[in-house]
Design a protein around this motif. Structure first.
Motif, PDB file in Angstrom:
ATOM      1  N   LEU A  98      -3.271 -10.503 -13.377  1.00 19.73           N
ATOM      2  CA  LEU A  98      -4.267 -10.044 -12.404  1.00 19.73           C
ATOM      3  C   LEU A  98      -3.860 -10.390 -10.981  1.00 19.73           C
ATOM      4  O   LEU A  98      -4.187  -9.661 -10.040  1.00 19.73           O
ATOM      5  CB  LEU A  98      -5.645 -10.649 -12.721  1.00 19.73           C
ATOM      6  CG  LEU A  98      -6.275 -10.239 -14.060  1.00 19.73           C
ATOM      7  CD1 LEU A  98      -7.646 -10.896 -14.231  1.00 19.73           C
ATOM      8  CD2 LEU A  98      -6.431  -8.730 -14.158  1.00 19.73           C
ATOM      9  N   ALA A  99      -3.156 -11.526 -10.818  1.00 19.24           N
ATOM     10  CA  ALA A  99      -2.788 -11.953  -9.468  1.00 19.24           C
ATOM     11  C   ALA A  99      -1.477 -11.328  -9.002  1.00 19.24           C
ATOM     12  O   ALA A  99      -1.165 -11.365  -7.813  1.00 19.24           O
ATOM     13  CB  ALA A  99      -2.680 -13.485  -9.411  1.00 19.24           C
ATOM     14  N   ARG A 112     -12.148  -8.394 -12.548  1.00 16.23           N
ATOM     15  CA  ARG A 112     -11.936  -8.879 -11.181  1.00 16.23           C
ATOM     16  C   ARG A 112     -13.247  -8.993 -10.416  1.00 16.23           C
ATOM     17  O   ARG A 112     -13.300  -9.673  -9.394  1.00 16.23           O
ATOM     18  CB  ARG A 112     -11.035  -7.920 -10.407  1.00 16.23           C
ATOM     19  CG  ARG A 112      -9.643  -7.798 -10.945  1.00 16.23           C
ATOM     20  CD  ARG A 112      -8.844  -6.884 -10.053  1.00 16.23           C
ATOM     21  NE  ARG A 112      -7.622  -6.428 -10.675  1.00 16.23           N
ATOM     22  CZ  ARG A 112      -6.478  -7.088 -10.661  1.00 16.23           C
ATOM     23  NH1 ARG A 112      -6.406  -8.246 -10.052  1.00 16.23           N
ATOM     24  NH2 ARG A 112      -5.400  -6.608 -11.256  1.00 16.23           N
ATOM     25  N   SER A 113     -14.278  -8.276 -10.874  1.00 17.06           N
ATOM     26  CA  SER A 113     -15.536  -8.332 -10.143  1.00 17.06           C
ATOM     27  C   SER A 113     -16.597  -9.138 -10.883  1.00 17.06           C
ATOM     28  O   SER A 113     -17.683  -9.350 -10.382  1.00 17.06           O
ATOM     29  CB  SER A 113     -16.061  -6.922  -9.859  1.00 17.06           C
ATOM     30  OG  SER A 113     -16.116  -6.194 -11.057  1.00 17.06           O
ATOM     31  N   ALA A 114     -16.249  -9.590 -12.100  1.00 18.17           N
ATOM     32  CA  ALA A 114     -17.175 -10.460 -12.831  1.00 18.17           C
ATOM     33  C   ALA A 114     -16.444 -11.757 -13.115  1.00 18.17           C
ATOM     34  O   ALA A 114     -15.235 -11.821 -13.005  1.00 18.17           O
ATOM     35  CB  ALA A 114     -17.583  -9.805 -14.137  1.00 18.17           C
ATOM     36  N   ASP A 115     -17.188 -12.781 -13.492  1.00 16.79           N
ATOM     37  CA  ASP A 115     -16.545 -14.062 -13.761  1.00 16.79           C
ATOM     38  C   ASP A 115     -15.978 -14.055 -15.158  1.00 16.79           C
ATOM     39  O   ASP A 115     -16.590 -13.562 -16.062  1.00 16.79           O
ATOM     40  CB  ASP A 115     -17.531 -15.199 -13.606  1.00 16.79           C
ATOM     41  CG  ASP A 115     -16.814 -16.531 -13.605  1.00 16.79           C
ATOM     42  OD1 ASP A 115     -15.645 -16.559 -13.207  1.00 16.79           O
ATOM     43  OD2 ASP A 115     -17.423 -17.521 -14.005  1.00 16.79           O
ATOM     44  N   ALA A 146      -6.307 -18.181 -23.306  1.00 11.84           N
ATOM     45  CA  ALA A 146      -5.284 -19.154 -22.903  1.00 11.84           C
ATOM     46  C   ALA A 146      -5.187 -19.275 -21.378  1.00 11.84           C
ATOM     47  O   ALA A 146      -4.315 -19.968 -20.867  1.00 11.84           O
ATOM     48  CB  ALA A 146      -3.936 -18.730 -23.478  1.00 11.84           C
ATOM     49  N   HIS A 147      -6.061 -18.578 -20.665  1.00  9.78           N
ATOM     50  CA  HIS A 147      -6.088 -18.596 -19.197  1.00  9.78           C
ATOM     51  C   HIS A 147      -4.788 -18.098 -18.586  1.00  9.78           C
ATOM     52  O   HIS A 147      -4.428 -18.508 -17.475  1.00  9.78           O
ATOM     53  CB  HIS A 147      -6.405 -20.003 -18.678  1.00  9.78           C
ATOM     54  CG  HIS A 147      -7.726 -20.523 -19.140  1.00  9.78           C
ATOM     55  ND1 HIS A 147      -8.900 -20.270 -18.484  1.00  9.78           N
ATOM     56  CD2 HIS A 147      -8.052 -21.249 -20.227  1.00  9.78           C
ATOM     57  CE1 HIS A 147      -9.902 -20.822 -19.143  1.00  9.78           C
ATOM     58  NE2 HIS A 147      -9.417 -21.427 -20.212  1.00  9.78           N
ATOM     59  N   SER A 148      -4.067 -17.231 -19.291  1.00  8.40           N
ATOM     60  CA  SER A 148      -2.815 -16.720 -18.718  1.00  8.40           C
ATOM     61  C   SER A 148      -2.969 -15.303 -18.156  1.00  8.40           C
ATOM     62  O   SER A 148      -2.035 -14.780 -17.559  1.00  8.40           O
ATOM     63  CB  SER A 148      -1.688 -16.754 -19.763  1.00  8.40           C
ATOM     64  OG  SER A 148      -2.052 -16.031 -20.913  1.00  8.40           O
ATOM     65  N   GLU A 173      -4.922 -13.772 -24.081  1.00 14.00           N
ATOM     66  CA  GLU A 173      -4.508 -14.203 -22.728  1.00 14.00           C
ATOM     67  C   GLU A 173      -5.705 -14.764 -21.952  1.00 14.00           C
ATOM     68  O   GLU A 173      -5.570 -15.726 -21.206  1.00 14.00           O
ATOM     69  CB  GLU A 173      -3.913 -13.025 -21.965  1.00 14.00           C
ATOM     70  CG  GLU A 173      -2.556 -12.605 -22.502  1.00 14.00           C
ATOM     71  CD  GLU A 173      -1.537 -12.394 -21.397  1.00 14.00           C
ATOM     72  OE1 GLU A 173      -1.603 -13.102 -20.382  1.00 14.00           O
ATOM     73  OE2 GLU A 173      -0.677 -11.533 -21.570  1.00 14.00           O
ATOM     74  N   SER A 218      -4.624 -14.455 -15.667  1.00 12.66           N
ATOM     75  CA  SER A 218      -4.612 -14.485 -14.196  1.00 12.66           C
ATOM     76  C   SER A 218      -3.217 -14.206 -13.640  1.00 12.66           C
ATOM     77  O   SER A 218      -3.080 -13.744 -12.510  1.00 12.66           O
ATOM     78  CB  SER A 218      -5.133 -15.823 -13.676  1.00 12.66           C
ATOM     79  OG  SER A 218      -4.388 -16.869 -14.233  1.00 12.66           O
ATOM     80  N   LEU A 219      -2.184 -14.481 -14.439  1.00 16.20           N
ATOM     81  CA  LEU A 219      -0.819 -14.182 -13.993  1.00 16.20           C
ATOM     82  C   LEU A 219      -0.675 -12.677 -13.736  1.00 16.20           C
ATOM     83  O   LEU A 219      -0.102 -12.264 -12.724  1.00 16.20           O
ATOM     84  CB  LEU A 219       0.183 -14.624 -15.069  1.00 16.20           C
ATOM     85  CG  LEU A 219       1.648 -14.388 -14.748  1.00 16.20           C
ATOM     86  CD1 LEU A 219       2.101 -15.268 -13.604  1.00 16.20           C
ATOM     87  CD2 LEU A 219       2.515 -14.643 -15.970  1.00 16.20           C
TER      88      LEU A 219
END
Lengths: 261, 251
Positions: B99-100, B248-251, B92-94, B89, B96-97
């Motif tokens: 996490l947000a 969430r606190s690191a890039d 695939a940059h998914s 995930e 964030s779904l």
């Protein structure tokens, strides 16, 4: 003058009243990544029914700002207030008031559009009985009817972006955060995306990032320009201002680049 | 908790629609069936030669080893199945779904674990049909087989939590699989040196997976072994949630 405008709103106390409070207020938020200050003491307000465009060159700090606003990345300093409530004090509850489309839409290519949206609706805490209606509403609003049973991985970039926007709207959030929503779209898809974003202001506060001045002018009520993580301009925008914005944009970049040199 | 179940159902659906997960399942069951039939054939030959018409020892010689082989296969299989849970995930940059959305890190970890675990339970249930197919044609020690099944269920829970943690550490599924496999191997061999030196009742022995899996699979159900599996599962789930929070606190 630019710096004076950017300083507007600094040292403001958080507004506790959720009715009078803006949909979004960032109060001097900062973030350092890999030893580099990416966002520096950024203060912004977005009112309900308003579309704010966040402009800046690559590396200006737009995406980092939006990630902090969406609750995906915690700021090192400052507060993100949603309706007057600190996002990071009750993050799970607060994030339900935000719809977020990151720069790369968080899609699952192996799922059909309606399967994916149903999952997103349930994830955002919608009761099962409301899910079908919410998915149907956003499929219609984002014009996804003809592809609702197709796998997301088989859709064009334009449709995929619309699926990404639909997932951000399913739970009727107060604030919609869109990171480069028109990135990679062809001109026709871009126009449709602008219409969709303009229509969102009826029900939501919207903050979006873009490189494109024409797009910002077409969709936004206000424009904020970021450069090297610092807010350099924050003002309302009216039709036909593209040329003036272009000059302003270039001047900000040039001023700061020469100052840095 | 409902968010965890939503994520679990989603993970289950994702595994269900991907061909590779079915291929892995079919391959593992095919391998275990081959081993099972081979052992059954050997057992029957020995029985014929010794005239043991009652087939005494079928549980120990044929049924239990089939489940034992699954435990070994899981040590390699679970890292492969679980490596994409979070790392895939992120890649695939998914992620964030999740996490947000208004979902806690613990709920994300538990949901992902449940989805993977459900898949492993299906595999265990299908594998259990192999020894159970002997039921009626011979005397099976069902108590021992039940303890064996319990050992596998706990074993799979711990391995799934380890795989999930490894998957949260990196955005590369291959590295995640390798890390999970390494952790599994360490848990398997951590007390080899102590055992070679004749030590079998120290802390290092307690840490080792075989110390707890062995007695359970032989039908000895002791609370200390159950606690070990529950602890390992809980610790790695907690580490996964912590790792998600750090994203969430690191890039």
């Amino acid at each position: 003058m630019l710096v004076a405008r950017a300083a507007r709103g600094h040292n403001r106390a958080p507004v506790a009243d959720p009715v009078s409070a803006p949909a979004l207020r960032t109060d001097r938020i900062s973030r350092t990544l890999a030893g580099h200050r990416v966002v520096d003491a950024l203060s912004l307000d977005v009112a309900r029914g308003e579309v704010l465009g966040l402009l800046g060159v690559n590396g200006a700090g737009k995406s980092t700002t939006l990630r902090m606003i969406a609750g995906v990345l915690a700021p090192d300093a400052g507060q993100v207030l949603l309706g007057g409530q600190d996002l990071y004090e009750a993050p799970e509850l607060a994030r339900r008031g935000i719809g977020y489309l990151p720069e790369r839409a968080p899609l699952h290519a192996e799922l059909a559009v309606d399967e994916y949206l149903t999952f997103c609706a349930r994830l955002h805490g919608l009761p099962r009985r409301d899910t079908v209606a919410a998915v149907g509403r956003e499929i219609e609003r984002c014009d996804l009817g003809e592809v609702r049973r197709r796998l997301i991985g088989q859709l064009s970039k334009g449709f995929q972006q619309r699926v990404g926007i639909a997932q951000a709207l399913l739970h009727a959030p107060t604030l919609v955060v869109l990171d480069e929503p028109a990135s990679g779209l062809d001109p026709v898809q871009s126009l449709r995306m602008r219409e969709l974003i303009r229509a969102l202001r009826a029900d939501h506060a919207v903050i979006l990032s873009t490189h494109l001045l024409a797009e910002a002018e077409a969709c936004c009520d206000r424009i904020a320009i970021l450069h090297r993580g610092v807010l350099r301009h924050d003002a309302a925008v009216t039709a036909g201002e593209t040329a003036r914005l272009e000059q302003l944009f270039l001047r900000i970049a040039a001023d700061l680049d020469s100052a840095a040199a | 908790m409902s968010a965890a179940l939503v994520i679990a159902a989603h993970e289950w659906r994702r595994l269900r629609v991907q061909a590779w997960s079915w291929l892995l399942l079919a391959g593992v069951i095919g391998l275990l069936a081959w081993i099972f039939l081979g052992r059954l054939d050997s057992f029957l030959r020995v029985q014929e030669s010794t005239g043991n018409a009652a087939h005494v020892g079928a549980t120990a010689q044929v049924a239990a080893p089939a489940l034992g082989w699954l435990a070994i296969v899981l040590i390699v299989l679970v890292p492969l199945l679980g490596s994409r849970s979070i790392a895939g995930e992120r890649r695939a940059h998914s992620l964030s779904l999740l996490l947000a959305a208004g979902v806690g890190d613990g709920a994300i970890a538990v949901g992902k674990w449940l989805g993977l675990y459900a898949w492993l339970l299906l595999l265990i249930a299908l594998t259990a049909l192999l020894p159970l197919s002997l039921y009626g044609s011979t005397e099976l020690d069902l108590g021992r087989l039940a303890a064996n099944g319990l050992a596998l269920v706990l074993h799979a829970a711990a391995l799934a939590a380890i795989a999930l943690y490894a998957s949260s550490v990196t955005a590369q599924p291959v590295l995640a699989a390798a890390l999970a496999l390494l952790i599994n191997i360490v848990f398997c061999v951590v007390d080899l040196g102590a055992r070679a030196a004749g030590v079998s009742n120290s802390l290092i022995n307690w840490l080792a997976l075989p110390t707890h899996f062995g007695p359970l699979s032989e039908g000895v159900v002791a609370s200390v072994d159950l606690v070990w599996f529950v602890l390992v599962t809980a610790v790695f789930l907690a580490l996964t949630a912590r790792q998600l929070a750090s994203l969430r606190s690191a890039d």
